[in-house]
Design an enzyme around this catalytic site. Structure first.
Site, PDB file in Angstrom:
ATOM      1  N   LYS A 203       0.874  -1.164   0.000  1.00  0.00           N
ATOM      2  CA  LYS A 203       0.000   0.000   0.000  1.00  0.00           C
ATOM      3  C   LYS A 203       0.909   1.209   0.000  1.00  0.00           C
ATOM      4  O   LYS A 203       1.914   1.231   0.709  1.00  0.00           O
ATOM      5  CB  LYS A 203      -0.857  -0.012   1.262  1.00  0.00           C
ATOM      6  CG  LYS A 203      -2.251   0.502   1.022  1.00  0.00           C
ATOM      7  CD  LYS A 203      -3.129   0.197   2.216  1.00  0.00           C
ATOM      8  CE  LYS A 203      -4.406   0.992   2.224  1.00  0.00           C
ATOM      9  NZ  LYS A 203      -5.129   1.121   0.992  1.00  0.00           N
ATOM     10  N   GLY A 204       0.615   2.179  -0.784  1.00  0.00           N
ATOM     11  CA  GLY A 204       1.453   3.375  -0.789  1.00  0.00           C
ATOM     12  C   GLY A 204       0.581   4.602  -0.827  1.00  0.00           C
ATOM     13  O   GLY A 204      -0.522   4.597  -0.299  1.00  0.00           O
ATOM     14  N   ARG A 205       1.116   5.625  -1.456  1.00  0.00           N
ATOM     15  CA  ARG A 205       0.389   6.885  -1.547  1.00  0.00           C
ATOM     16  C   ARG A 205      -0.910   6.753  -2.327  1.00  0.00           C
ATOM     17  O   ARG A 205      -1.907   7.347  -2.010  1.00  0.00           O
ATOM     18  CB  ARG A 205       1.274   7.884  -2.300  1.00  0.00           C
ATOM     19  CG  ARG A 205       1.843   8.963  -1.477  1.00  0.00           C
ATOM     20  CD  ARG A 205       2.876   9.664  -2.307  1.00  0.00           C
ATOM     21  NE  ARG A 205       3.645   8.684  -3.100  1.00  0.00           N
ATOM     22  CZ  ARG A 205       4.346   8.982  -4.165  1.00  0.00           C
ATOM     23  NH1 ARG A 205       4.376  10.196  -4.598  1.00  0.00           N
ATOM     24  NH2 ARG A 205       5.037   8.048  -4.803  1.00  0.00           N
ATOM     25  N   PHE A 206      -0.864   5.972  -3.421  1.00  0.00           N
ATOM     26  CA  PHE A 206      -1.992   5.972  -4.368  1.00  0.00           C
ATOM     27  C   PHE A 206      -2.674   4.624  -4.459  1.00  0.00           C
ATOM     28  O   PHE A 206      -2.659   3.983  -5.490  1.00  0.00           O
ATOM     29  CB  PHE A 206      -1.500   6.361  -5.762  1.00  0.00           C
ATOM     30  CG  PHE A 206      -0.779   7.665  -5.791  1.00  0.00           C
ATOM     31  CD1 PHE A 206      -1.422   8.830  -5.436  1.00  0.00           C
ATOM     32  CD2 PHE A 206       0.542   7.719  -6.176  1.00  0.00           C
ATOM     33  CE1 PHE A 206      -0.756  10.030  -5.465  1.00  0.00           C
ATOM     34  CE2 PHE A 206       1.208   8.921  -6.212  1.00  0.00           C
ATOM     35  CZ  PHE A 206       0.560  10.087  -5.848  1.00  0.00           C
ATOM     36  N   GLY A 207      -3.269   4.174  -3.418  1.00  0.00           N
ATOM     37  CA  GLY A 207      -4.026   2.935  -3.516  1.00  0.00           C
ATOM     38  C   GLY A 207      -3.179   1.715  -3.268  1.00  0.00           C
ATOM     39  O   GLY A 207      -2.150   1.784  -2.593  1.00  0.00           O
ATOM     40  N   GLU A 208      -3.610   0.592  -3.850  1.00  0.00           N
ATOM     41  CA  GLU A 208      -3.028  -0.693  -3.469  1.00  0.00           C
ATOM     42  C   GLU A 208      -2.182  -1.319  -4.562  1.00  0.00           C
ATOM     43  O   GLU A 208      -2.397  -1.067  -5.742  1.00  0.00           O
ATOM     44  CB  GLU A 208      -4.158  -1.674  -3.160  1.00  0.00           C
ATOM     45  CG  GLU A 208      -4.843  -1.376  -1.859  1.00  0.00           C
ATOM     46  CD  GLU A 208      -5.939  -2.373  -1.536  1.00  0.00           C
ATOM     47  OE1 GLU A 208      -6.520  -2.931  -2.480  1.00  0.00           O
ATOM     48  OE2 GLU A 208      -6.194  -2.577  -0.345  1.00  0.00           O
ATOM     49  N   VAL A 209      -1.241  -2.167  -4.129  1.00  0.00           N
ATOM     50  CA  VAL A 209      -0.465  -2.943  -5.094  1.00  0.00           C
ATOM     51  C   VAL A 209      -0.835  -4.412  -4.896  1.00  0.00           C
ATOM     52  O   VAL A 209      -0.898  -4.896  -3.759  1.00  0.00           O
ATOM     53  CB  VAL A 209       1.053  -2.734  -4.894  1.00  0.00           C
ATOM     54  CG1 VAL A 209       1.831  -3.523  -5.934  1.00  0.00           C
ATOM     55  CG2 VAL A 209       1.406  -1.262  -4.976  1.00  0.00           C
ATOM     56  N   ASP A 323      11.672  10.776  -4.936  1.00  0.00           N
ATOM     57  CA  ASP A 323      11.095  10.089  -3.769  1.00  0.00           C
ATOM     58  C   ASP A 323      11.857   8.789  -3.514  1.00  0.00           C
ATOM     59  O   ASP A 323      11.260   7.741  -3.280  1.00  0.00           O
ATOM     60  CB  ASP A 323       9.601   9.813  -3.993  1.00  0.00           C
ATOM     61  CG  ASP A 323       8.883   9.472  -2.682  1.00  0.00           C
ATOM     62  OD1 ASP A 323       9.452   9.735  -1.606  1.00  0.00           O
ATOM     63  OD2 ASP A 323       7.759   8.929  -2.741  1.00  0.00           O
TER      64      ASP A 323
END
Ligand code: ADP
Ligand code: MG
Length: 477
Positions: A203-209, A323
């Site tokens: 899970k990161g900044r923009f939703g899920e992996v 980043d």
């Protein structure tokens, strides 16, 4: 129209088309912000439709001259897909449909009548269209033939997606056959839509992996929410920069935006690395000296490739990551690493000294920000500044790596010297004084570490002190 009249009309049409070819074109683009894109000079608008799961799926976008040359973009194949290139502004606005055969069972019409009624006007229409197309696009055929050289027959999707090809082969074939920046959009879409999602892995900044399966192979799927469409588009765009592919940069496979009627699913498909991020890896394992060097070298190689400008028609702009951190580095099975998450990256145009998106001062992760970003003294007009800020973050990633490097186990004699003679203990950071719970924990540790064993706290005392910490009290109340 007289013969001379027709000729001058044709000449005018050709001139008009040639003039349009030399300037960039505006095209409808479903995958772009504002649903519009602009081609470079000599590019084309692209319109396509293909059959996926029995449903017609369309893709409209811009094509660069390189893509027109080496790929299969402008040719149709069998009934599975139809692809058109056209050369006027927004000419790809119309929606294509695949030809579907219908049974001819109109009552009262004989086969002969049907043939006459359908075939004669169709033939006349086709001849008219063919004539028009021949005149208007005659120049493009010559252009296209000149560039086709060894491509006798247009390849079709069946060949491109032949079932015995694995992802690596597909990517290799495509990226050496023309555009050099990734798979054709249609192939990307086909791959993305035949992936079966298995489990979330991050899970990161923009939703899920997610981990997904494509033809039995593992792939990673980063799913963006609709409100992060810009980030999805940006990351896909960066990954498809020409010549970006590198063994130490995460291997991009496909981007897809699929409208399921209720919302748009935005997918970014990449190679899957089962060890996950360097951050998770270092939490689970320590690394040997050799392991540390291999990881450090591969991260540095990936960053050097990202930062490097390659000059030439198949060149690559310098790119800054912005980043870099251990959560954005993935560990491969063979112990090397790849740099991932290019969503905040910026490209440098060395001709105009411009960066490709307006940049704000503070993006990235606070802990990894260089001092010049924190105090806003960074000179944003110089692209080198962004690269230098990446290097600061790289230093921190190296620190995390080195901290988990267990060069060798110390001997008892080593430990005796440190613990008994030098009376060393782990240091307690000053900043722990600023928070009550941390200050108490620090004090407890010291009182457990006394050289005089009898002076150490008892377990009961430790338990009582911990239970009195305000956080615990709050939880109890
Ligand atoms: P975000 O932009 O949301 O930060 P990332 O691309 O950094 O997303 O991915 C978030 C996390 O998902 C990573 O820290 C990592 O743990 C996991 N992850 C991402 N891509 C992969 C991959 N290709 N293979 C395995 N794990 C991945
Ligand atoms: Mg990330």
């Amino acid at each position: 129209m007289t013969r001379t009249g027709t000729q001058s009309f044709q000449a005018a049409l050709i001139l008009l088309s040639v003039a349009q070819l030399t300037a960039g074109l505006k095209c409808v683009c479903e995958l772009c912000a504002n649903h519009t894109c602009e081609t470079t000079s000599d590019g084309a608008c692209w319109n396509s439709v293909m059959l996926i799961d029995g449903k017609e799926e369309t893709v409209k976008s811009c094509l660069s001259p390189t893509e027109m040359k080496g790929q299969v973009f402008c040719y149709s194949s069998r009934n599975v897909s139809k692809r058109n290139c056209c050369f006027t502004d927004y000419c790809n606005n119309e929606t294509l449909h695949l030809h579907t055969e219908r049974p001819l069972k109109e009552p009262g019409w004989s086969r002969l009548q049907l043939a006459v009624v359908i075939l004669v006007p169709s033939c006349l229409l086709c001849m008219g269209i063919l004539l028009g197309v021949f005149v208007v696009q005659g120049h493009y055929c010559a252009y296209s033939r000149a560039n086709k050289q060894d491509q006798e027959e247009p390849q079709d999707d069946q060949m491109l997606m032949s079932p015995d090809k694995c992802l690596q082969e597909l990517i290799y074939d495509m990226s050496t056959s023309g555009s050099g920046s990734g798979l054709p959009l249609l192939v990307q879409r086909t791959i993305a839509r035949t992936i079966v999602l298995q489990e979330t892995i991050g899970k990161g900044r923009f939703g899920e992996v997610w981990r997904g399966k494509w033809r039995g192979e593992d792939v990673a799927v980063k799913i963006f929410s609709t409100r992060d469409e810009r980030s999805w588009f940006r990351e896909a765009e960066i990954y498809q920069t020409i010549m970006l592919r590198h063994e130490n940069i995460l291997g991009f496979i496909a981007a897809d935006n699929k409208d399921n009627g209720l919302w748009t699913q935005l997918w970014l498909v990449s190679e899957y690395h089962e060890h996950g991020s360097l951050y998770d890896y270092l939490n689970r394992y320590t690394v040997s000296m050799e392991g540390m060097i291999v990881l450090a070298l591969s991260i540095a190689s990936g960053l050097a490739h990202l930062h490097m400008e390659i000059i030439g028609t198949q060149g690559k702009p310098a790119i800054a990551h912005r980043d870099l951190k251990s959560k954005n580095v993935l560990v491969k099975k063979n112990g090397t690493a790849v740099i991932a998450d290019l969503g905040l990256a910026v490209k440098h145009d060395s001709n105009t000294n411009a960066i490709d998106i307006p940049s704000n001062h503070r993006v990235g992760t606070k802990r990894y920000m260089a001092p010049e970003i924190l105090d806003e003294t960074i000179n944003m007009s110089n692209f080198e500044s962004f690269k230098r800020a990446d290097i600061y973050s790289l230093g921190l990633v190296f620190w995390e790596l080195a901290r988990r490097c267990s060069a060798r186990d110390p001997s008892v004699e080593d430990m005796r010297k440190v613990v008994c003679d030098q009376k060393l203990r782990p240091s307690i950071p000053n900043q722990w004084q600023s928070c009550e719970a941390m200050r108490v924990m620090g004090k407890l540790m010291r009182e457990c570490w006394y050289a005089n064993a009898a002076a150490r706290l008892t377990a009961l005392r430790v338990k009582k002190t911990v239970s009195q910490l305000s956080v615990i009290k709050d939880v109890k109340e």
